[in-house]
Design a protein around this motif. Sequence first.
Motif, mmCIF file in Angstrom:
data_model
loop_
_atom_site.group_PDB
_atom_site.id
_atom_site.type_symbol
_atom_site.label_atom_id
_atom_site.label_comp_id
_atom_site.label_asym_id
_atom_site.label_seq_id
_atom_site.Cartn_x
_atom_site.Cartn_y
_atom_site.Cartn_z
ATOM 1 N N GLY A 161 0.762 -1.243 0.000
ATOM 2 C CA GLY A 161 0.000 0.000 0.000
ATOM 3 C C GLY A 161 0.788 1.284 0.000
ATOM 4 N N ALA A 162 2.060 1.293 0.448
ATOM 5 C CA ALA A 162 2.791 2.564 0.471
ATOM 6 C C ALA A 162 3.818 2.631 -0.638
ATOM 7 C CB ALA A 162 3.455 2.756 1.840
ATOM 8 N N GLY A 163 4.881 1.855 -0.501
ATOM 9 C CA GLY A 163 5.963 1.942 -1.472
ATOM 10 C C GLY A 163 5.538 1.657 -2.895
ATOM 11 N N ILE A 164 4.692 0.656 -3.082
ATOM 12 C CA ILE A 164 4.343 0.244 -4.435
ATOM 13 C C ILE A 164 3.561 1.317 -5.177
ATOM 14 C CG2 ILE A 164 2.193 -0.893 -3.734
ATOM 15 C CD1 ILE A 164 4.698 -1.929 -6.513
ATOM 16 N N PHE A 165 2.761 2.110 -4.485
ATOM 17 C CA PHE A 165 1.966 3.151 -5.140
ATOM 18 C C PHE A 165 2.700 4.487 -5.219
ATOM 19 C CE2 PHE A 165 -1.683 0.447 -3.637
ATOM 20 C CZ PHE A 165 -2.113 0.091 -4.906
ATOM 21 N N PHE A 166 3.682 4.704 -4.336
ATOM 22 C CA PHE A 166 4.309 6.018 -4.258
ATOM 23 C C PHE A 166 5.757 6.053 -4.732
ATOM 24 C CE2 PHE A 166 1.035 6.040 -0.894
ATOM 25 C CZ PHE A 166 0.285 7.124 -1.326
ATOM 26 N N ALA A 200 -0.589 8.450 3.545
ATOM 27 C CA ALA A 200 -2.033 8.208 3.429
ATOM 28 C C ALA A 200 -2.765 9.483 3.018
ATOM 29 C CB ALA A 200 -2.582 7.680 4.762
ATOM 30 N N LEU A 201 -2.410 10.600 3.681
ATOM 31 C CA LEU A 201 -3.064 11.871 3.368
ATOM 32 C C LEU A 201 -2.698 12.368 1.974
ATOM 33 C CD1 LEU A 201 -4.980 13.661 5.089
ATOM 34 C CD2 LEU A 201 -3.881 11.795 6.347
ATOM 35 N N LEU A 202 -1.487 12.038 1.495
ATOM 36 C CA LEU A 202 -1.080 12.447 0.155
ATOM 37 C C LEU A 202 -2.021 11.878 -0.891
ATOM 38 C CD1 LEU A 202 0.900 13.663 -1.909
ATOM 39 C CD2 LEU A 202 2.239 11.543 -1.737
ATOM 40 N N SER A 203 -2.346 10.591 -0.748
ATOM 41 C CA SER A 203 -3.232 9.951 -1.715
ATOM 42 C C SER A 203 -4.659 10.492 -1.602
ATOM 43 C CB SER A 203 -3.233 8.435 -1.515
ATOM 44 O OG SER A 203 -4.015 7.799 -2.491
ATOM 45 N N ILE A 204 -5.113 10.649 -0.367
ATOM 46 C CA ILE A 204 -6.477 11.152 -0.159
ATOM 47 C C ILE A 204 -6.612 12.577 -0.695
ATOM 48 C CG2 ILE A 204 -8.157 11.814 1.606
ATOM 49 C CD1 ILE A 204 -7.190 9.413 3.247
ATOM 50 N N GLN A 205 -5.601 13.418 -0.461
ATOM 51 C CA GLN A 205 -5.699 14.784 -0.950
ATOM 52 C C GLN A 205 -5.577 14.838 -2.473
ATOM 53 O OE1 GLN A 205 -2.362 16.332 1.305
ATOM 54 N NE2 GLN A 205 -1.216 16.791 -0.558
ATOM 55 N N ASP A 206 -4.922 13.850 -3.067
ATOM 56 C CA ASP A 206 -4.897 13.746 -4.532
ATOM 57 C C ASP A 206 -6.317 13.538 -5.058
ATOM 58 O OD1 ASP A 206 -4.153 13.504 -7.133
ATOM 59 O OD2 ASP A 206 -2.889 11.752 -6.886
ATOM 60 N N GLY A 207 -7.061 12.668 -4.366
ATOM 61 C CA GLY A 207 -8.449 12.433 -4.756
ATOM 62 C C GLY A 207 -9.318 13.658 -4.572
ATOM 63 N N PHE A 241 -9.047 -3.422 -3.922
ATOM 64 C CA PHE A 241 -9.735 -2.753 -5.028
ATOM 65 C C PHE A 241 -8.783 -1.866 -5.822
ATOM 66 C CE2 PHE A 241 -13.444 -3.884 -2.413
ATOM 67 C CZ PHE A 241 -14.248 -4.452 -3.395
ATOM 68 N N PRO A 242 -8.020 -0.970 -5.169
ATOM 69 C CA PRO A 242 -7.080 -0.175 -5.957
ATOM 70 C C PRO A 242 -5.995 -1.012 -6.628
ATOM 71 C CG PRO A 242 -6.757 0.213 -3.603
ATOM 72 C CD PRO A 242 -8.044 -0.534 -3.763
ATOM 73 N N ILE A 280 -6.476 3.966 -1.839
ATOM 74 C CA ILE A 280 -5.031 3.800 -1.652
ATOM 75 C C ILE A 280 -4.608 4.406 -0.314
ATOM 76 C CG2 ILE A 280 -2.764 4.558 -2.478
ATOM 77 C CD1 ILE A 280 -3.812 4.278 -5.321
ATOM 78 N N GLY A 281 -5.168 5.569 0.005
ATOM 79 C CA GLY A 281 -4.873 6.190 1.297
ATOM 80 C C GLY A 281 -5.302 5.313 2.458
ATOM 81 N N ILE A 282 -6.478 4.712 2.358
ATOM 82 C CA ILE A 282 -6.950 3.796 3.403
ATOM 83 C C ILE A 282 -6.015 2.595 3.516
ATOM 84 C CG2 ILE A 282 -8.813 2.214 4.036
ATOM 85 C CD1 ILE A 282 -10.769 4.204 2.792
#
Length: 517
Positions: A33-38, A123-130, A179-180, A305-307
């Motif tokens: 959830g962290a490294g792979i997406f960011f 986590a907040l980086l992905s959520i704020q992207d959304g 899901f993501p 992704i943030g979750i």
Amino acid sequence: MKNGQPQSIQKKSASKKISFFSVVLLVIGSTLGAGIFFKNNEILNNNHGSIWLSFVCWGVAILGVIAMGITLAEMSSGSKQNNKEGVIGWVKTFNNNYMYKVARCFMTWIYSPLSFFFLPYYALLSIQDGISLAGVTMIPWYAIVICSFLVMIWLALSAGFSVKAAHVQNWIITAVKFFPVLIVIVLGFLIFGTNHGTLPTPEPKPEGTNLFTDLTPLFGVIASVPAILFAFDGFYTVSSNTLEMKEPKKAPLAMVVGLLILSVIDVLITLGMLLGTQDGSVSSLTDWLADHNLIWLGVALDIMIGIGVFGILNGFALFDSFYYGALIKIGELPFSSKLKKYRINVGGTIYKTICAIIAFVVFTTIGLFYLKSGSYDVPGEFDERSQRLYTFVDTMANWTALLSFGCIAIAQVGALRNRKTKKVKVQKTILFMPCAIFSVSLVALGGVYIVAEQVGNVIITGAHLMGNTMSALDGLVPTCISLGVLALFLLVMFIYPIFEIRHNKRKISMLVDTTIE
């Protein structure tokens, strides 16, 4: 009646034990959830936009991590009493007191507190992207800091005080994060297909993103090792739950199975992101969705992704509670006597949370003043302090991940030496020696690179300043901050234990003198 206990009690006790599948799921949920997406964007930049070199980096690092997981079977068999302490328990079993103190200082004062610093921000980086995709164009830095702090406190306390709550949260978060995973994989290959199988042309690397890797692509491959290790960081947190398993002997196998499944997932995600985008970022995928009138799916993808990152922090919160609690019980931490009366995870949670709050405040303050040319590309129109903070978060995440694997490497070196000395009785495995040598070499190479990079960046920055090709503020400040933080880490890890050992010897000497008198 069996073994002096009614069968009903035995069945009830067994039902509370963690199953093999739950442990496998915990490995995946605590890591994916962290490294792979960011990190794919960073890896692509390190390798000068080469997709093929990026794949090579992932392949080598995955082999190293799986090799490391295989070695845990033998190390765990020789440190049954210390498995509750996780990584430092393995170091304690196979190494001398000084190396144990080195690993303990890192895990206690650097690794655990900093995990509660950078994971909430990811986590907040992905959520704020959304949120940005949905039309909100400005989120001030203080709102990001406050929300990250609240997330950190919630997970630190809920997962720490209750093992059941931690596992329930893990099941829920893991279900959400798949899901993501599916969306990113399918979407990446879909975009690649619409481009008729043509490889994307990578975007130009931001100038000054990493001065050292500008010298040669080979440095980019080595520089990517810490970033990829971050994608697997946390799999060993399962060790704190081995006594809670129905069959504790299968804990190492559960970790390896979890790592294998995780590796397959990570490879598919990486393929999708690198083949379907120019920069290997999730934001490029969500931008494509927005261009095709699927903004709602892009927003949902970013939030999920943030979750998913919350799941990683949830795993750390559970592990660290038992880790700190175990050290409190044996009096290894300052002020341990005040918390010994509590249950192991309760005392550990209190101590861990206090350390996490201090680290969050200190490193957030440093991050807000961290300047760097080519800063982290924060989605949306966010203020400059947010970009500084995220750039610093990225650096700290890479360093702590590599150093945590370095502690496992220290234990592996001790276990390799134990093959000759045979001081610790272990269940030998055939693959231990080649796997240990390979993974230790990989981690050592990454560690040498980090030190060389910081020193090299000082020299390169100085040359740029003398040639008037870089401003002192953009070049020298972040370089000095990075070098200073790295020096602090090394001082805490390697110098502080010397004073602690001497202090303990003086205490023992005074106690002996008092007894004689």
